[in-house]
Design an enzyme around this catalytic site. Structure first.
Site, PDB file in Angstrom:
ATOM      1  N   ARG A 149      52.370  46.408  53.708  1.00  0.00           N
ATOM      2  CA  ARG A 149      53.713  46.603  53.150  1.00  0.00           C
ATOM      3  C   ARG A 149      54.202  45.388  52.386  1.00  0.00           C
ATOM      4  NH1 ARG A 149      57.459  49.856  55.101  1.00  0.00           N
ATOM      5  NH2 ARG A 149      58.883  48.106  55.257  1.00  0.00           N
ATOM      6  N   GLN A 166      54.986  41.107  66.892  1.00  0.00           N
ATOM      7  CA  GLN A 166      55.552  41.308  65.567  1.00  0.00           C
ATOM      8  C   GLN A 166      55.593  39.973  64.817  1.00  0.00           C
ATOM      9  OE1 GLN A 166      56.460  42.340  62.428  1.00  0.00           O
ATOM     10  NE2 GLN A 166      57.293  44.143  63.498  1.00  0.00           N
ATOM     11  N   GLU A 205      59.394  49.069  63.652  1.00  0.00           N
ATOM     12  CA  GLU A 205      60.576  48.255  63.982  1.00  0.00           C
ATOM     13  C   GLU A 205      61.717  48.463  62.997  1.00  0.00           C
ATOM     14  OE1 GLU A 205      61.924  43.756  65.279  1.00  0.00           O
ATOM     15  OE2 GLU A 205      59.833  44.405  65.428  1.00  0.00           O
TER      16      GLU A 205
END
Length: 329
Positions: free
Chosen positions: A145, A67, A108
């Protein structure tokens, strides 16, 4: 991930002879389910038809080690948590099984919001994916995003390239983005730590930071960054200020005494040449001069301050197979 699992992943339903790009990986993750995944603790060896949708205990889901996002907006998480409490979880998270544990692939924000909402379980779908694909998905999900700041993006690119021993071109091709996007962001990591922190916190934009790259001295870069904040410079104003600073350095190097008269006598640089100089300064992160004649002939001079900077510029010029050159002096 175990070697057996990794090998099985690499030989899964990808067509033979074709390079698996991110698009195919996403199809494997988000499209047709992998039928041969057995949750930890189960001993049924028969493939399970359809999507494996499970209700997992929150504590059983491990974080995605790839991540790239480091900061999550607490207000956004709280708002999503409220939505999950009122309307339930509309989309499952994606997980894979690594060493008998569930590891997050994507989702997440949903996982954090579910924890924030005080719920004990979360709906998940199990997919099979190797480390490289999970890293790519984590990057592209955040890029789409626009969740990552410029430094987080740059660090995720660098980590991927270092871990998978590939080039910027390879990563750009796999993510279907321009190589220049990767190169420009990774250049930000060459800036002094105080400026990196300013970009991370949002005080400086990536455009401001890129404009500071041609300045050779760390102290001058930091001082200029502080001046940008104090005086509220735009990116264009920053580029102009850096260009003036570089011209002053050039005058100092040549031993010329700069006066208003001498500046007026200096032959002005045509706007299109100045624009190209500025563009090349952004690319190479150092002073670049272009001198052109009326016959469209001329020369490009790229300045470097030491052997390390020379090698960096040499690498940018794509001299991978060129013999090692020796820097004079």
């Amino acid at each position: 991930m175990t070697n057996a699992t990794a090998n099985r992943t690499n030989t899964s339903k990808a067509p033979a002879g074709k390079d698996r790009r991110l698009g195919k990986g996403l199809a494997a993750l988000l499209g047709e389910p992998m039928d041969d995944i057995v949750p930890p603790g189960e001993t049924n060896d028969a493939p399970k038809p359809g999507v494996q949708s499970l209700e997992l205990p929150i504590e059983s889901v491990e974080a995605n080690p790839f991540q790239p996002r480091r900061e999550f907006n607490p207000d956004e998480i709280a708002s999503l948590a409220e939505s999950i409490k009122n309307h339930q979880q509309l989309q499952p998270i994606l997980v894979r099984i690594v060493d008998g544990r569930y590891q997050l692939i994507s989702g997440e924000r949903r996982l954090r919001a579910t924890i924030h909402a005080g719920l004990k379980t979360i709906r998940a779908e199990v997919r099979e994916a190797d480390d490289r694909l999970v890293a790519e998905l984590a990057i592209i999900e955040n890029l789409q995003r626009k969740d990552l700041n410029a430094i987080e993006k740059a660090m995720s690119f660098k980590r991927y390239i270092d871990e998978h021993k590939c080039k910027q071109d390879d990563l750009a091709r796999r993510l279907s983005i321009d190589r220049s996007t990767i190169a420009n962001l990774m250049r930000l990591l060459e800036l002094p730590q105080p400026i990196v922190e300013m970009v991370t916190s949002g005080e400086l934009t990536a455009g401001h930071a890129r404009a500071l790259l041609p300045i050779g001295e760390v102290e001058v870069q930091v001082a200029t960054a502080k001046k940008i904040l104090e005086e509220g410079w735009s990116v264009r104003k920053t580029e102009t200020g850096v260009a003036e600073l570089l011209r002053a350095e050039e005058d100092s190097e040549t031993g010329l005494k700069v006066t208003n008269v001498s500046r007026q006598k200096r032959k002005p640089v045509p706007p299109h040449i100045e624009a190209m100089q500025q563009e090349m300064r952004m690319v190479f992160g150092t002073k670049v001069e272009i001198k052109a004649s009326a016959r469209s002939r001329g020369k490009i001079t790229i300045h470097f301050s030491d052997a390390e900077e020379f090698e960096r510029i040499r690498g940018l010029l794509g001299s991978v197979n060129r013999p090692q050159l020796r820097v004079a002096g």
